[in-house]
Design a protein around this motif. Structure first.
Motif, short mmCIF file in Angstrom:
data_model
loop_
_atom_site.label_atom_id
_atom_site.label_comp_id
_atom_site.label_asym_id
_atom_site.label_seq_id
_atom_site.Cartn_x
_atom_site.Cartn_y
_atom_site.Cartn_z
N GLN A 49 37.27 -38.00 3.83
CA GLN A 49 36.32 -38.98 3.73
C GLN A 49 35.16 -38.74 3.09
N ILE A 50 34.63 -37.42 2.83
CA ILE A 50 33.75 -37.05 2.18
C ILE A 50 33.93 -36.80 0.45
N LEU A 51 35.17 -36.34 0.51
CA LEU A 51 35.49 -35.94 -0.83
C LEU A 51 36.10 -37.24 -1.79
N SER A 52 36.93 -37.96 -1.03
CA SER A 52 37.64 -38.97 -1.63
C SER A 52 36.81 -39.99 -2.68
N PRO A 53 35.41 -40.26 -2.05
CA PRO A 53 34.47 -40.97 -3.14
C PRO A 53 34.23 -40.35 -4.41
N LEU A 54 34.07 -38.89 -4.19
CA LEU A 54 33.39 -38.07 -5.10
C LEU A 54 34.63 -37.93 -6.21
N PHE A 55 35.83 -37.88 -6.06
CA PHE A 55 37.07 -37.76 -6.64
C PHE A 55 37.77 -38.90 -7.39
N ASP A 56 37.68 -39.81 -6.48
CA ASP A 56 38.51 -41.08 -6.95
C ASP A 56 38.10 -41.70 -8.00
N ARG A 57 36.69 -41.90 -8.21
CA ARG A 57 36.38 -42.38 -9.26
C ARG A 57 36.71 -41.58 -10.75
N THR A 58 37.17 -40.39 -10.49
CA THR A 58 37.82 -39.61 -11.99
C THR A 58 39.15 -40.04 -12.15
N PHE A 59 39.78 -40.72 -11.34
CA PHE A 59 41.22 -41.08 -11.65
C PHE A 59 41.46 -42.21 -12.37
N SER A 60 42.56 -42.30 -13.30
CA SER A 60 42.80 -43.44 -14.07
C SER A 60 42.94 -44.60 -12.84
N GLN A 61 42.46 -45.73 -13.63
CA GLN A 61 42.66 -47.11 -12.97
C GLN A 61 44.01 -47.52 -12.66
N HIS A 62 44.99 -46.81 -13.21
CA HIS A 62 46.41 -47.05 -13.38
C HIS A 62 47.16 -46.18 -12.72
N SER A 63 46.48 -45.24 -11.70
CA SER A 63 47.05 -44.48 -10.62
C SER A 63 47.00 -44.97 -9.19
N TYR A 64 48.32 -45.26 -8.67
CA TYR A 64 48.18 -45.97 -7.50
C TYR A 64 48.53 -45.14 -6.27
N GLY A 65 49.27 -43.87 -6.54
CA GLY A 65 49.62 -43.20 -5.28
C GLY A 65 48.51 -42.59 -4.52
N PHE A 66 48.74 -42.74 -3.10
CA PHE A 66 47.87 -42.02 -2.12
C PHE A 66 46.33 -42.37 -2.43
N ARG A 67 46.07 -43.61 -2.82
CA ARG A 67 44.62 -43.85 -3.04
C ARG A 67 44.17 -45.09 -2.12
N PRO A 68 42.95 -45.19 -1.99
CA PRO A 68 42.40 -45.97 -0.94
C PRO A 68 42.71 -47.61 -1.55
N ASN A 69 43.04 -48.56 -0.99
CA ASN A 69 43.48 -49.81 -1.27
C ASN A 69 44.61 -50.04 -2.31
N LEU A 70 45.33 -49.08 -2.58
CA LEU A 70 46.18 -49.14 -3.58
C LEU A 70 47.56 -48.67 -2.91
N SER A 71 48.62 -49.23 -3.36
CA SER A 71 49.94 -48.98 -2.87
C SER A 71 51.05 -49.14 -3.75
N THR A 72 52.34 -48.63 -3.30
CA THR A 72 53.55 -48.79 -4.12
C THR A 72 53.59 -50.53 -4.42
N LYS A 73 53.38 -51.18 -3.33
CA LYS A 73 53.53 -52.44 -3.41
C LYS A 73 52.43 -53.22 -4.57
N TYR A 74 51.24 -52.64 -4.81
CA TYR A 74 50.46 -53.10 -5.61
C TYR A 74 50.79 -52.68 -7.11
N ALA A 75 51.50 -51.19 -7.17
CA ALA A 75 51.88 -51.08 -8.69
C ALA A 75 53.04 -51.82 -9.07
N VAL A 76 53.99 -52.31 -8.12
CA VAL A 76 55.02 -52.94 -8.53
C VAL A 76 54.49 -54.37 -8.96
#
Length: 112
Positions: free
Chosen positions: A12-39
């Motif tokens: 919970q502490i580190l996710s906001p720090l690192f999540d913003r550095t990921f590609s907007q097209h990366s869906y795996g194991f990220r908050p509010n994203l899923s394989t369903k959303y990727a499909v």
């Protein structure tokens, strides 16, 4: 239970720090994203007549993460030495194989 609580607190502490550095097209194991959303996104791309879609599965990637390199990279963003030590302990805690703990020389635990 306590171990899981501590790990979730770290996430919970580190996710906001690192999540913003990921590609907007990366869906795996990220908050509010899923394989369903990727499909759904891929279906939208097909409707737009886009011709290329890339699917990358990093199979076994997390089994071979170099601990020293990971800790160096984390140390560039995390200044709390106690937290870095705790993460290092989790990385090197070992793996229970039957009744023996095998040392962890590489890879990261992927708890469910």
């Amino acid at each position: 239970m306590l171990d899981h609580l501590i790990q979730q607190s770290i996430v919970q502490i580190l996710s906001p720090l690192f999540d913003r550095t990921f590609s907007q097209h990366s869906y795996g194991f990220r908050p509010n994203l899923s394989t369903k959303y990727a499909v759904q996104k891929v279906q939208g791309f097909c409707q737009q007549k886009r011709q290329i879609t890339v699917d990358i599965d990093l199979s076994k990637f997390f089994d071979h993460v170099n601990h020293d390199l990971l800790m160096t990279l984390l140390g560039r963003r995390i200044k709390n030495k106690a937290l870095l030590r705790l993460i290092g302990h989790y990385l090197r805690a070992g793996v229970l194989d039957g009744k023996q703990i095998q040392p962890s020389r590489e890879g990261v635990p992927q708890g469910k």
